[in-house]
Design a protein around this motif. Sequence first.
Motif, PDB file in Angstrom:
ATOM      1  N   ALA A 178     -32.659  -3.292  -0.106  1.00 23.17           N
ATOM      2  CA  ALA A 178     -33.053  -3.719   1.233  1.00 23.17           C
ATOM      3  C   ALA A 178     -34.280  -3.112   1.616  1.00 23.17           C
ATOM      4  O   ALA A 178     -35.221  -3.776   2.073  1.00 23.17           O
ATOM      5  CB  ALA A 178     -32.138  -3.540   2.407  1.00 23.17           C
ATOM      6  N   ALA A 203     -37.915  -5.130   2.137  1.00 24.20           N
ATOM      7  CA  ALA A 203     -38.956  -4.646   3.249  1.00 24.20           C
ATOM      8  C   ALA A 203     -40.280  -4.251   2.987  1.00 24.20           C
ATOM      9  O   ALA A 203     -41.123  -4.731   3.505  1.00 24.20           O
ATOM     10  CB  ALA A 203     -38.114  -3.841   4.197  1.00 24.20           C
ATOM     11  N   VAL A 248     -28.596  -0.614   0.157  1.00 26.92           N
ATOM     12  CA  VAL A 248     -29.513   0.008   1.113  1.00 26.92           C
ATOM     13  C   VAL A 248     -30.815   0.310   0.725  1.00 26.92           C
ATOM     14  O   VAL A 248     -31.807  -0.187   1.187  1.00 26.92           O
ATOM     15  CB  VAL A 248     -29.014   1.253   1.702  1.00 26.92           C
ATOM     16  N   SER A 253     -25.453  -2.218  18.559  1.00 26.97           N
ATOM     17  CA  SER A 253     -25.286  -1.122  17.600  1.00 26.97           C
ATOM     18  C   SER A 253     -26.350  -0.041  18.037  1.00 26.97           C
ATOM     19  O   SER A 253     -27.314  -0.328  18.699  1.00 26.97           O
ATOM     20  CB  SER A 253     -25.954  -1.836  16.168  1.00 26.97           C
ATOM     21  N   ARG A 254     -26.205   1.019  17.330  1.00 26.02           N
ATOM     22  CA  ARG A 254     -27.190   2.141  17.628  1.00 26.02           C
ATOM     23  C   ARG A 254     -28.532   1.990  17.109  1.00 26.02           C
ATOM     24  O   ARG A 254     -29.537   2.432  17.852  1.00 26.02           O
ATOM     25  CB  ARG A 254     -26.761   3.615  17.178  1.00 26.02           C
ATOM     26  N   VAL A 255     -28.767   1.066  16.248  1.00 24.28           N
ATOM     27  CA  VAL A 255     -30.152   0.885  15.754  1.00 24.28           C
ATOM     28  C   VAL A 255     -30.411  -0.662  15.778  1.00 24.28           C
ATOM     29  O   VAL A 255     -30.245  -1.308  14.650  1.00 24.28           O
ATOM     30  CB  VAL A 255     -30.375   1.545  14.390  1.00 24.28           C
ATOM     31  N   PRO A 256     -30.714  -1.366  16.826  1.00 22.19           N
ATOM     32  CA  PRO A 256     -30.924  -2.748  16.710  1.00 22.19           C
ATOM     33  C   PRO A 256     -31.830  -3.308  15.972  1.00 22.19           C
ATOM     34  O   PRO A 256     -32.978  -2.640  15.387  1.00 22.19           O
ATOM     35  CB  PRO A 256     -31.085  -3.201  18.297  1.00 22.19           C
ATOM     36  N   LEU A 257     -31.790  -4.254  15.318  1.00 16.77           N
ATOM     37  CA  LEU A 257     -32.532  -4.786  14.406  1.00 16.77           C
ATOM     38  C   LEU A 257     -33.631  -5.418  15.297  1.00 16.77           C
ATOM     39  O   LEU A 257     -33.605  -6.124  16.316  1.00 16.77           O
ATOM     40  CB  LEU A 257     -32.011  -6.195  13.679  1.00 16.77           C
ATOM     41  N   ALA A 264     -37.045  -7.042  13.931  1.00 16.25           N
ATOM     42  CA  ALA A 264     -37.679  -7.696  12.675  1.00 16.25           C
ATOM     43  C   ALA A 264     -39.260  -7.852  13.397  1.00 16.25           C
ATOM     44  O   ALA A 264     -40.022  -7.590  12.257  1.00 16.25           O
ATOM     45  CB  ALA A 264     -37.297  -9.256  12.471  1.00 16.25           C
ATOM     46  N   VAL A 320     -37.032  -2.795  10.788  1.00 15.21           N
ATOM     47  CA  VAL A 320     -36.786  -4.085  10.216  1.00 15.21           C
ATOM     48  C   VAL A 320     -35.583  -4.314   9.603  1.00 15.21           C
ATOM     49  O   VAL A 320     -35.173  -5.523   9.270  1.00 15.21           O
ATOM     50  CB  VAL A 320     -37.942  -4.049   9.107  1.00 15.21           C
ATOM     51  N   ILE A 321     -34.918  -3.217   8.847  1.00 14.48           N
ATOM     52  CA  ILE A 321     -33.750  -3.261   8.104  1.00 14.48           C
ATOM     53  C   ILE A 321     -32.374  -2.853   9.030  1.00 14.48           C
ATOM     54  O   ILE A 321     -31.255  -2.762   8.698  1.00 14.48           O
ATOM     55  CB  ILE A 321     -33.688  -2.887   6.856  1.00 14.48           C
ATOM     56  N   ALA A 322     -32.660  -2.268  10.222  1.00 13.49           N
ATOM     57  CA  ALA A 322     -31.690  -1.687  11.215  1.00 13.49           C
ATOM     58  C   ALA A 322     -31.027  -0.625  10.419  1.00 13.49           C
ATOM     59  O   ALA A 322     -29.631  -0.529  10.508  1.00 13.49           O
ATOM     60  CB  ALA A 322     -30.860  -2.871  11.483  1.00 13.49           C
ATOM     61  N   PHE A 323     -31.612   0.237   9.914  1.00 13.62           N
ATOM     62  CA  PHE A 323     -31.120   1.581   9.542  1.00 13.62           C
ATOM     63  C   PHE A 323     -31.581   2.726  10.555  1.00 13.62           C
ATOM     64  O   PHE A 323     -32.850   2.629  10.741  1.00 13.62           O
ATOM     65  CB  PHE A 323     -31.328   2.191   8.127  1.00 13.62           C
TER      66      PHE A 323
END
Lengths: 169, 169
Positions: B47, B51, B44, B152-156, B158, B66-69
Amino acid sequence: MPSKPAPITMDAVYTAPGYLFRRMQQIAVSIFIEECSAFDLTPVQYAALVAIHTHPGIDATRLSAVIAFDRSTLGNVIERLESKTLIERKPSQGDKRVKLLYLSKAGASVLRDIMPSVERAQVRMLQPLKPTDRKTLLALLTQLVDLNNEASRVPLRAEDALEHLGKAG
Amino acid sequence: MPSKPAPITMDAVYTAPGYLFRRMQQIAVSIFIEECSAFDLTPVQYAALVAIHTHPGIDATRLSAVIAFDRSTLGNVIERLESKTLIERKPSQGDKRVKLLYLSKAGASVLRDIMPSVERAQVRMLQPLKPTDRKTLLALLTQLVDLNNEASRVPLRAEDALEHLGKAG
DNA sequence: CTCAGATTGACAGTATACTTACAATATCGG
DNA sequence: CCGATATTGTAAGTATACTGTCAATCTGAG
Protein backbone atom coordinates in the motif's frame (compact mmCIF):
# COMPACT_ATOMS: atom_id res chain seq x y z
CA MET A 1 -3.68 -11.05 -27.07
CA PRO A 2 -2.49 -10.09 -23.59
CA SER A 3 -4.75 -7.65 -21.76
CA LYS A 4 -3.30 -4.29 -20.79
CA PRO A 5 -2.45 -4.04 -17.07
CA ALA A 6 -4.81 -1.88 -15.05
CA PRO A 7 -3.42 1.55 -14.08
CA ILE A 8 -2.07 1.75 -10.53
CA THR A 9 -4.28 4.07 -8.50
CA MET A 10 -5.07 4.63 -4.84
CA ASP A 11 -8.59 3.60 -5.66
CA ALA A 12 -7.29 0.10 -6.34
CA VAL A 13 -6.06 0.10 -2.75
CA TYR A 14 -9.14 1.71 -1.19
CA THR A 15 -11.56 -0.75 -2.81
CA ALA A 16 -9.48 -3.89 -2.21
CA PRO A 17 -11.12 -6.23 0.30
CA GLY A 18 -7.81 -6.69 2.11
CA TYR A 19 -7.45 -2.98 2.70
CA LEU A 20 -11.04 -2.67 3.92
CA PHE A 21 -10.58 -5.58 6.34
CA ARG A 22 -7.45 -3.94 7.73
CA ARG A 23 -9.17 -0.56 8.13
CA MET A 24 -12.19 -2.13 9.79
CA GLN A 25 -9.97 -4.07 12.17
CA GLN A 26 -8.14 -0.87 13.17
CA ILE A 27 -11.46 0.86 13.77
CA ALA A 28 -12.85 -2.07 15.76
CA VAL A 29 -9.83 -2.15 18.07
CA SER A 30 -10.02 1.62 18.57
CA ILE A 31 -13.65 1.43 19.59
CA PHE A 32 -13.05 -1.55 21.89
CA ILE A 33 -10.14 0.13 23.68
CA GLU A 34 -12.15 3.31 24.06
CA GLU A 35 -15.25 1.65 25.50
CA CYS A 36 -13.23 -0.62 27.78
CA SER A 37 -10.59 1.90 28.86
CA ALA A 38 -11.70 1.56 32.49
CA PHE A 39 -10.59 -2.08 32.51
CA ASP A 40 -7.21 -1.90 30.75
CA LEU A 41 -7.99 -5.02 28.70
CA THR A 42 -7.27 -5.47 24.98
CA PRO A 43 -9.66 -7.35 22.68
CA VAL A 44 -7.25 -10.29 22.59
CA GLN A 45 -6.90 -10.39 26.37
CA TYR A 46 -10.68 -10.25 26.69
CA ALA A 47 -11.14 -13.18 24.31
CA ALA A 48 -8.54 -15.19 26.21
CA LEU A 49 -10.28 -14.50 29.52
CA VAL A 50 -13.62 -15.65 28.11
CA ALA A 51 -12.08 -18.84 26.76
CA ILE A 52 -10.37 -19.62 30.06
CA HIS A 53 -13.61 -18.90 31.89
CA THR A 54 -15.47 -21.25 29.56
CA HIS A 55 -12.78 -23.94 29.67
CA PRO A 56 -11.15 -23.84 33.10
CA GLY A 57 -7.96 -25.89 33.17
CA ILE A 58 -7.29 -25.55 29.44
CA ASP A 59 -3.65 -25.45 28.32
CA ALA A 60 -2.02 -22.79 26.15
CA THR A 61 -1.88 -24.83 22.96
CA ARG A 62 -5.55 -25.74 23.07
CA LEU A 63 -6.46 -22.18 24.02
CA SER A 64 -4.68 -20.96 20.91
CA ALA A 65 -6.85 -23.23 18.78
CA VAL A 66 -10.03 -22.12 20.54
CA ILE A 67 -9.51 -18.40 19.89
CA ALA A 68 -7.39 -18.80 16.74
CA PHE A 69 -4.24 -17.01 17.90
CA ASP A 70 -0.93 -18.70 17.33
CA ARG A 71 0.91 -20.19 20.27
CA SER A 72 3.75 -17.68 20.29
CA THR A 73 1.41 -14.69 20.38
CA LEU A 74 -0.66 -16.31 23.06
CA GLY A 75 2.37 -16.94 25.25
CA ASN A 76 2.86 -13.21 25.68
CA VAL A 77 -0.85 -12.60 26.20
CA ILE A 78 -0.95 -15.22 28.96
CA GLU A 79 2.12 -13.70 30.56
CA ARG A 80 0.48 -10.29 30.71
CA LEU A 81 -2.77 -11.68 32.08
CA GLU A 82 -0.81 -13.55 34.73
CA SER A 83 1.20 -10.48 35.71
CA LYS A 84 -2.09 -8.62 36.16
CA THR A 85 -3.15 -11.57 38.38
CA LEU A 86 -6.26 -12.14 36.27
CA ILE A 87 -5.34 -15.79 35.64
CA GLU A 88 -3.34 -18.53 37.33
CA ARG A 89 -1.09 -21.17 35.78
CA LYS A 90 -0.81 -24.53 37.48
CA PRO A 91 1.34 -27.45 36.37
CA SER A 92 -0.60 -30.47 35.18
CA GLN A 93 -0.20 -33.66 37.16
CA GLY A 94 -0.50 -35.96 34.19
CA ASP A 95 1.75 -34.14 31.72
CA LYS A 96 4.78 -32.29 33.04
CA ARG A 97 5.06 -30.18 29.90
CA VAL A 98 1.63 -28.65 30.30
CA LYS A 99 0.53 -25.67 32.39
CA LEU A 100 -3.19 -25.42 33.03
CA LEU A 101 -4.95 -22.07 32.98
CA TYR A 102 -7.60 -20.85 35.42
CA LEU A 103 -9.30 -17.52 36.07
CA SER A 104 -8.39 -15.89 39.37
CA LYS A 105 -11.12 -14.27 41.48
CA ALA A 106 -9.98 -10.90 40.14
CA GLY A 107 -10.14 -12.26 36.60
CA ALA A 108 -13.67 -13.57 37.04
CA SER A 109 -14.69 -10.24 38.52
CA VAL A 110 -13.15 -8.17 35.73
CA LEU A 111 -14.74 -10.43 33.13
CA ARG A 112 -18.17 -10.03 34.71
CA ASP A 113 -17.82 -6.25 34.98
CA ILE A 114 -16.42 -5.62 31.50
CA MET A 115 -19.25 -7.35 29.64
CA PRO A 116 -21.52 -4.28 29.25
CA SER A 117 -18.62 -2.22 27.87
CA VAL A 118 -17.73 -4.97 25.41
CA GLU A 119 -21.36 -5.14 24.32
CA ARG A 120 -21.43 -1.36 23.80
CA ALA A 121 -18.25 -1.56 21.71
CA GLN A 122 -19.67 -4.31 19.47
CA VAL A 123 -22.85 -2.30 18.93
CA ARG A 124 -20.90 0.87 18.13
CA MET A 125 -18.85 -0.84 15.43
CA LEU A 126 -21.96 -1.53 13.34
CA GLN A 127 -23.99 1.48 14.50
CA PRO A 128 -23.56 3.53 11.28
CA LEU A 129 -25.34 0.85 9.23
CA LYS A 130 -29.07 0.34 8.98
CA PRO A 131 -30.28 -2.56 11.18
CA THR A 132 -30.97 -4.76 8.16
CA ASP A 133 -27.54 -4.08 6.74
CA ARG A 134 -25.91 -4.92 10.08
CA LYS A 135 -27.50 -8.36 9.97
CA THR A 136 -26.51 -8.90 6.35
CA LEU A 137 -22.91 -7.87 6.93
CA LEU A 138 -22.58 -10.04 10.01
CA ALA A 139 -24.09 -13.04 8.24
CA LEU A 140 -21.81 -12.70 5.22
CA LEU A 141 -18.74 -12.11 7.36
CA THR A 142 -19.50 -15.14 9.54
CA GLN A 143 -19.88 -17.23 6.41
CA LEU A 144 -16.69 -15.91 4.83
CA VAL A 145 -14.57 -16.39 7.96
CA ASP A 146 -15.89 -19.90 8.33
CA LEU A 147 -15.32 -20.87 4.72
CA ASN A 148 -11.83 -19.32 4.78
CA ASN A 149 -10.91 -20.91 8.09
CA GLU A 150 -8.25 -23.17 6.63
CA ALA A 151 -6.66 -20.29 4.71
CA SER A 152 -5.46 -18.66 7.94
CA ARG A 153 -2.21 -19.74 9.50
CA VAL A 154 -3.95 -20.61 12.75
CA PRO A 155 -7.35 -22.08 11.90
CA LEU A 156 -10.05 -22.00 14.55
CA ARG A 157 -10.55 -25.40 16.14
CA ALA A 158 -13.35 -24.88 18.63
CA GLU A 159 -13.79 -28.61 19.18
CA ASP A 160 -10.23 -28.88 20.53
CA ALA A 161 -11.51 -27.18 23.64
CA LEU A 162 -13.16 -30.33 24.88
CA GLU A 163 -10.08 -32.52 24.89
CA HIS A 164 -8.61 -31.03 28.05
CA LEU A 165 -11.44 -32.39 30.15
CA GLY A 166 -9.76 -35.79 30.22
CA LYS A 167 -6.40 -34.60 31.47
CA ALA A 168 -7.21 -32.06 34.15
CA GLY A 169 -4.98 -31.57 37.18
CA MET B 1 -35.98 -4.05 37.31
CA PRO B 2 -32.42 -4.75 36.17
CA SER B 3 -32.06 -7.30 33.38
CA LYS B 4 -30.08 -10.44 34.09
CA PRO B 5 -26.58 -10.39 32.52
CA ALA B 6 -26.15 -12.69 29.52
CA PRO B 7 -24.19 -15.88 30.22
CA ILE B 8 -20.54 -15.72 29.16
CA THR B 9 -20.00 -18.17 26.30
CA MET B 10 -17.50 -18.60 23.48
CA ASP B 11 -20.39 -18.02 21.13
CA ALA B 12 -20.54 -14.43 22.39
CA VAL B 13 -16.94 -14.10 21.17
CA TYR B 14 -17.37 -15.95 17.88
CA THR B 15 -20.38 -13.87 16.82
CA ALA B 16 -19.01 -10.49 17.93
CA PRO B 17 -18.27 -8.21 14.97
CA GLY B 18 -14.90 -7.28 16.47
CA TYR B 19 -13.81 -10.91 16.59
CA LEU B 20 -14.96 -11.53 13.02
CA PHE B 21 -13.09 -8.46 11.77
CA ARG B 22 -9.92 -9.67 13.50
CA ARG B 23 -10.26 -13.18 12.05
CA MET B 24 -10.92 -11.86 8.58
CA GLN B 25 -7.91 -9.57 8.83
CA GLN B 26 -5.69 -12.51 9.80
CA ILE B 27 -7.02 -14.55 6.90
CA ALA B 28 -6.60 -11.69 4.43
CA VAL B 29 -2.96 -11.14 5.42
CA SER B 30 -2.27 -14.89 5.18
CA ILE B 31 -3.65 -15.03 1.67
CA PHE B 32 -1.79 -11.89 0.58
CA ILE B 33 1.55 -13.13 1.90
CA GLU B 34 0.99 -16.49 0.24
CA GLU B 35 0.09 -15.11 -3.18
CA CYS B 36 2.87 -12.51 -3.09
CA SER B 37 5.58 -14.67 -1.53
CA ALA B 38 7.76 -14.26 -4.60
CA PHE B 39 8.05 -10.52 -3.93
CA ASP B 40 8.70 -10.43 -0.19
CA LEU B 41 6.28 -7.54 0.30
CA THR B 42 3.70 -7.22 3.09
CA PRO B 43 0.25 -5.73 2.49
CA VAL B 44 1.29 -2.55 4.28
CA GLN B 45 4.48 -2.21 2.26
CA TYR B 46 2.49 -2.74 -0.93
CA ALA B 47 0.00 0.00 0.00
CA ALA B 48 2.84 2.38 0.81
CA LEU B 49 4.49 1.67 -2.55
CA VAL B 50 1.26 2.38 -4.42
CA ALA B 51 0.76 5.65 -2.55
CA ILE B 52 4.32 6.80 -3.24
CA HIS B 53 3.90 5.80 -6.89
CA THR B 54 0.68 7.80 -7.08
CA HIS B 55 2.09 10.78 -5.16
CA PRO B 56 5.80 11.04 -5.93
CA GLY B 57 7.54 13.46 -3.58
CA ILE B 58 5.01 12.98 -0.76
CA ASP B 59 6.32 13.22 2.81
CA ALA B 60 5.85 10.63 5.57
CA THR B 61 3.18 12.51 7.51
CA ARG B 62 0.98 13.01 4.48
CA LEU B 63 1.58 9.43 3.38
CA SER B 64 0.30 8.25 6.75
CA ALA B 65 -2.93 10.16 6.18
CA VAL B 66 -3.31 8.79 2.66
CA ILE B 67 -3.11 5.13 3.67
CA ALA B 68 -4.37 5.58 7.26
CA PHE B 69 -1.36 4.22 9.15
CA ASP B 70 -0.01 6.23 12.00
CA ARG B 71 3.27 8.07 11.60
CA SER B 72 5.26 5.90 13.95
CA THR B 73 4.26 2.68 12.24
CA LEU B 74 4.95 4.21 8.88
CA GLY B 75 8.44 5.28 9.93
CA ASN B 76 9.45 1.64 10.27
CA VAL B 77 7.72 0.67 7.04
CA ILE B 78 9.58 3.39 5.15
CA GLU B 79 12.85 2.32 6.70
CA ARG B 80 12.34 -1.24 5.49
CA LEU B 81 11.33 -0.16 2.00
CA GLU B 82 14.41 2.06 1.85
CA SER B 83 16.73 -0.72 3.02
CA LYS B 84 15.30 -2.89 0.24
CA THR B 85 16.12 0.03 -2.11
CA LEU B 86 12.52 0.15 -3.33
CA ILE B 87 12.16 3.82 -2.42
CA GLU B 88 14.41 6.86 -2.01
CA ARG B 89 14.25 9.64 0.55
CA LYS B 90 15.41 13.11 -0.43
CA PRO B 91 15.48 16.17 1.81
CA SER B 92 13.03 18.89 0.82
CA GLN B 93 14.52 22.21 -0.20
CA GLY B 94 11.72 24.29 1.22
CA ASP B 95 11.31 22.58 4.61
CA LYS B 96 14.37 21.15 6.32
CA ARG B 97 12.26 18.90 8.55
CA VAL B 98 10.71 17.05 5.65
CA LYS B 99 12.03 14.09 3.67
CA LEU B 100 10.35 13.48 0.34
CA LEU B 101 9.61 9.97 -0.86
CA TYR B 102 10.10 8.59 -4.36
CA LEU B 103 9.95 5.13 -5.92
CA SER B 104 13.29 3.81 -7.13
CA LYS B 105 13.52 2.01 -10.46
CA ALA B 106 13.50 -1.28 -8.56
CA GLY B 107 10.44 -0.13 -6.61
CA ALA B 108 8.54 0.79 -9.76
CA SER B 109 9.46 -2.54 -11.29
CA VAL B 110 8.40 -4.57 -8.25
CA LEU B 111 5.13 -2.65 -8.06
CA ARG B 112 4.38 -3.34 -11.70
CA ASP B 113 5.23 -7.04 -11.38
CA ILE B 114 3.37 -7.70 -8.14
CA MET B 115 0.01 -6.40 -9.34
CA PRO B 116 -1.33 -9.72 -10.73
CA SER B 117 -0.47 -11.52 -7.49
CA VAL B 118 -2.18 -8.82 -5.44
CA GLU B 119 -5.23 -9.09 -7.66
CA ARG B 120 -5.28 -12.88 -7.21
CA ALA B 121 -5.06 -12.46 -3.44
CA GLN B 122 -7.97 -10.02 -3.34
CA VAL B 123 -10.09 -12.38 -5.43
CA ARG B 124 -9.21 -15.35 -3.23
CA MET B 125 -10.32 -13.58 -0.05
CA LEU B 126 -13.91 -13.34 -1.28
CA GLN B 127 -13.87 -16.49 -3.42
CA PRO B 128 -15.94 -18.65 -1.03
CA LEU B 129 -18.94 -16.30 -1.34
CA LYS B 130 -21.42 -16.21 -4.18
CA PRO B 131 -20.71 -13.33 -6.62
CA THR B 132 -23.77 -11.41 -5.45
CA ASP B 133 -22.76 -11.79 -1.83
CA ARG B 134 -19.24 -10.57 -2.62
CA LYS B 135 -20.64 -7.35 -4.00
CA THR B 136 -22.97 -6.91 -1.05
CA LEU B 137 -20.24 -7.50 1.50
CA LEU B 138 -17.84 -5.11 -0.22
CA ALA B 139 -20.50 -2.42 -0.49
CA LEU B 140 -21.48 -2.67 3.17
CA LEU B 141 -17.88 -2.81 4.33
CA THR B 142 -16.93 0.23 2.25
CA GLN B 143 -19.87 2.09 3.74
CA LEU B 144 -19.06 1.05 7.28
CA VAL B 145 -15.36 1.92 7.04
CA ASP B 146 -16.24 5.29 5.57
CA LEU B 147 -18.87 6.12 8.19
CA ASN B 148 -16.56 4.96 11.00
CA ASN B 149 -13.54 6.81 9.61
CA GLU B 150 -13.35 9.27 12.49
CA ALA B 151 -13.60 6.48 15.06
CA SER B 152 -10.15 5.16 14.14
CA ARG B 153 -7.07 6.67 15.69
CA VAL B 154 -5.66 7.54 12.28
CA PRO B 155 -8.53 8.59 10.03
CA LEU B 156 -8.05 8.34 6.29
CA ARG B 157 -7.48 11.75 4.72
CA ALA B 158 -7.12 11.05 1.03
CA GLU B 159 -7.35 14.74 0.12
CA ASP B 160 -4.18 15.47 2.10
CA ALA B 161 -2.29 13.80 -0.69
CA LEU B 162 -2.62 16.82 -2.93
CA GLU B 163 -0.99 19.33 -0.58
CA HIS B 164 2.54 18.18 -1.22
CA LEU B 165 2.39 19.33 -4.82
CA GLY B 166 3.07 22.90 -3.76
CA LYS B 167 6.15 22.18 -1.74
CA ALA B 168 8.11 19.67 -3.83
CA GLY B 169 11.88 19.75 -4.16
C1' DC C 1 10.55 -51.56 26.87
C1' DT C 2 12.87 -48.54 23.95
C1' DC C 3 13.70 -45.28 20.69
C1' DA C 4 11.78 -42.31 16.69
C1' DG C 5 8.71 -38.88 16.25
C1' DA C 6 5.26 -35.77 18.06
C1' DT C 7 3.86 -32.25 21.41
C1' DT C 8 4.50 -28.39 24.77
C1' DG C 9 6.04 -24.12 26.29
C1' DA C 10 9.70 -20.91 25.71
C1' DC C 11 12.64 -17.95 23.09
C1' DA C 12 14.53 -15.06 19.24
C1' DG C 13 13.48 -12.57 15.20
C1' DT C 14 10.44 -9.73 12.00
C1' DA C 15 6.46 -6.68 11.04
C1' DT C 16 2.44 -4.11 12.04
C1' DA C 17 -0.03 -0.61 15.18
C1' DC C 18 -0.50 2.19 18.64
C1' DT C 19 1.27 5.65 22.74
C1' DT C 20 3.97 9.36 24.49
C1' DA C 21 7.94 12.23 24.27
C1' DC C 22 11.49 14.97 22.09
C1' DA C 23 14.61 17.99 19.21
C1' DA C 24 14.77 20.47 15.04
C1' DT C 25 12.42 23.39 12.34
C1' DA C 26 8.33 26.36 10.62
C1' DT C 27 4.86 29.53 11.13
C1' DC C 28 2.12 33.02 12.87
C1' DG C 29 0.51 36.74 16.24
C1' DG C 30 1.87 40.88 18.00
C1' DC D 1 11.46 40.48 14.17
C1' DC D 2 10.41 37.40 18.05
C1' DG D 3 8.46 34.34 20.97
C1' DA D 4 4.38 31.00 21.57
C1' DT D 5 2.68 27.33 18.99
C1' DA D 6 2.56 23.77 15.58
C1' DT D 7 4.68 20.34 12.59
C1' DT D 8 8.16 16.72 11.22
C1' DG D 9 10.74 12.83 11.84
C1' DT D 10 12.49 9.88 15.29
C1' DA D 11 12.68 7.10 19.28
C1' DA D 12 11.19 4.26 23.27
C1' DG D 13 7.58 1.53 25.16
C1' DT D 14 3.55 -1.77 24.77
C1' DA D 15 0.73 -5.28 22.35
C1' DT D 16 -0.58 -8.19 18.68
C1' DA D 17 0.78 -11.75 15.03
C1' DC D 18 3.60 -14.38 12.67
C1' DT D 19 8.24 -17.33 11.61
C1' DG D 20 11.54 -20.20 13.23
C1' DT D 21 14.11 -23.11 16.73
C1' DC D 22 14.93 -25.62 20.99
C1' DA D 23 14.83 -28.61 25.20
C1' DA D 24 11.85 -31.22 27.94
C1' DT D 25 8.57 -34.47 27.75
C1' DC D 26 5.22 -37.69 26.05
C1' DT D 27 3.52 -41.41 22.88
C1' DG D 28 3.37 -45.17 19.98
C1' DA D 29 5.60 -48.66 16.75
C1' DG D 30 8.22 -52.56 16.96
